[in-house]
Scaffold this motif. Structure first.
Motif: not given
Ligand code: UDP
Length: 479
Positions: A293, A350-351, A353, A368, A372-373, A376
């Motif tokens: 994000s 945005w999806c 995820q 990246h 959270n990713s 998941e």
């Molecule tokens: N995410 C999402 N849709 C997208 C991209 C990311 O819902 O298209 C969610 C993903 O599932 C995760 C969060 O955004 O829960 C991103 O958190 P992360 O800690 O991976 O990375 P950050 O965005 O904090 O760098």
């Protein structure tokens, strides 16, 4: 004061996708065990959250205003405070953001807590690492404070040992030097969380330094990870300031629960149509690409990814998120790329995820390595191409390469760009031949480990129960 006899907990976070989501997911666990939760977050995220989050996650039982009316007895209350900046300020200017919130956050949060405590007695306030100034505010109000550590336990251990001078570290200016710490394989300085590296801007290093200075005032450290996947690291912290993992904090359906809805707060509208598109693809055929994000890639880097995806001849789903700030313009995709790959590629803003990673058509995840990713992808058994940029991402990439062994890692060129051929090599390694099979096997093993932990007798579930018991009787370890 209300008659409500439940335990009341307040959580505090900035309204960033990767910060608020794990707080929200932990709140849902507490809620399911009868604890009432209020989440206080910064006003700048209010519109995005209310507009883009599925109604079932917020409106049904959530009090979305600052009125602190707690007649609502089944949901999470969401309240907002100002970070001190105008709502339309470009928050990609992180230095202004960090400095302003540090100056204004304490008094704004304190006013909010004063109002909230007129209605409920709070047994605890849970903060995350990126609002370290909140710890003093909470303590001044005489409320016990917990930290929800929203990164890997490994990152917690590295920060702790470095900032509290527990273990010797090499010269942190030399990225090639080796670091040796309990519970972790030897790793290079470049794989440390970047907020301890001298090359990281001062305002970021200050956030984390202030957090660890305030650690003695924190009564519980809770982690979004789980014991099973970071066992040795968690054990290695037991004699210092232990961390109690309560994760993996992901939506329950990722852990095998029947309920299909996600439990997340979205800053952008997820394009659900990509799930229908995945339905049309064969099993294990799609490369999923997303950099989270916050990051925005350079035009050259986006061009290299496009070329590698084109040359791979494989199907792909690529998230290129919109930018919030003016200084982060979205890189353009070559027109001919979109035309040439339209039968096998989909680009979205945005999806959903978690649903994407659950889908059988997904073969691998170019990530990246946000925590959270990472969680998941672990719970869904999807192998990764780890492509870290900053913060804890290099540590997570190291974990995926050396500890979880569920992925390969890109090598950066000298100009800080990953070349097309390197991306192609990684795609090949993760999707074809014996190496790919080995990675998939490990990914499935991690999935199996991570799924057990929130079951009735699982370690995370026990830690959540222990936390709730201690909210009632007090934390004996910190009494
Ligand atoms: N995410 C999402 N849709 C997208 C991209 C990311 O819902 O298209 C969610 C993903 O599932 C995760 C969060 O955004 O829960 C991103 O958190 P992360 O800690 O991976 O990375 P950050 O965005 O904090 O760098």
């Amino acid at each position: 004061m209300s008659e409500d006899k439940r335990i009341h907990v307040l959580m505090v976070s900035m309204s960033l996708q990767g910060h608020i989501n794990p707080m929200f997911k932990f709140a849902k666990h507490l809620l399911s065990k009868g604890v009432h939760v209020t989440i206080a977050t910064t006003e700048d995220g209010r519109d995005g959250m209310l507009k883009n989050t599925k109604p079932s996650n917020l409106t049904k039982s959530t009090n979305i205003n600052n009125s602190h009316n707690s007649n609502n007895d089944s949901g999470i209350d969401l309240v907002f405070f100002s970070d001190g900046l105008d709502l339309d300020f470009d928050r990609s200017d992180t230095e202004s953001l960090v400095n302003t919130i540090r100056e204004n956050g304490p008094k704004n949060l304190s006013t909010l807590i004063t109002d909230l405590t007129k209605v409920h007695n709070y047994s605890c306030v849970i903060v995350n690492p990126f609002v370290p100034w909140a710890i003093d505010v909470v303590v001044e109000h005489g409320i016990p404070c917990a930290l929800l550590w929203i990164q890997a336990c490994a990152a917690y251990s590295i920060y702790y040992r470095y900032l509290k001078n527990i273990n010797p570290f090499p010269n942190m200016d030399d990225l090639d030097e080796k670091v040796h710490l309990p519970g972790l394989p030897p790793f290079e300085v470049r794989d440390s969380p970047s907020f301890i590296l001298p090359s990281t801007p001062y305002h970021f290093r200050t956030v984390i330094r202030e957090l660890f200075q305030a650690m003695d005032k924190v009564s519980w450290v809770i982690g979004t990870s789980c014991y099973e996947i970071e066992e040795e690291i968690v054990n290695s912290m037991a004699s210092l300031t232990p961390i109690y993992p309560v994760g993996p904090l992901v939506s329950p359906f990722l852990l095998g629960e029947k309920e299909r809805s996600d439990v997340s707060v979205d800053m952008w509208i997820p394009e659900d149509s990509c799930i229908e598109w995945l339905e049309t693809m064969p099993d294990s055929s799609v490369i999923y690409v997303s950099f989270g994000s916050l990051l925005s890639l350079s035009q050259k880097q986006v061009g290299n990814i496009a070329m590698a995806l084109k040359n791979s001849n494989k199907a792909f789903l690529w998230v290129i998120k919109p930018c919030k700030g003016e200084s982060n313009n979205v890189a353009e995709l070559p027109v001919e790329f979109l035309e040439e790959t339209k039968v096998r590629g989909l680009v979205v803003k945005w999806c959903p995820q978690e649903k994407v990673l659950m889908h059988p058509s997904v073969a691998c995840f170019v990530t990246h390595c946000g925590w959270n990713s990472t969680l998941e992808t672990l719970v869904t058994g999807v192998p990764v191409i780890a492509w870290p940029f900053w913060s804890d991402q290099a540590t997570n990439a190291m974990l995926m390469e050396k500890v979880f062994r569920n992925g390969v890692r890109v090598k950066y060129g000298e100009d800080g760009i990953v070349e097309t051929e390197e991306i192609e090599r990684c795609i090949k390694d993760v999707t074809e031949g014996p190496r790919a099979e080995e990675l998939k096997k490990r990914a499935m093993k991690m999935k199996e480990l991570a799924r057990k932990t929130l079951q009735e007798d699982g370690t995370s579930n026990k830690n959540i129960n222990k936390f709730i018991t201690e909210l009632i009787v007090g934390n004996p370890a910190r009494a």
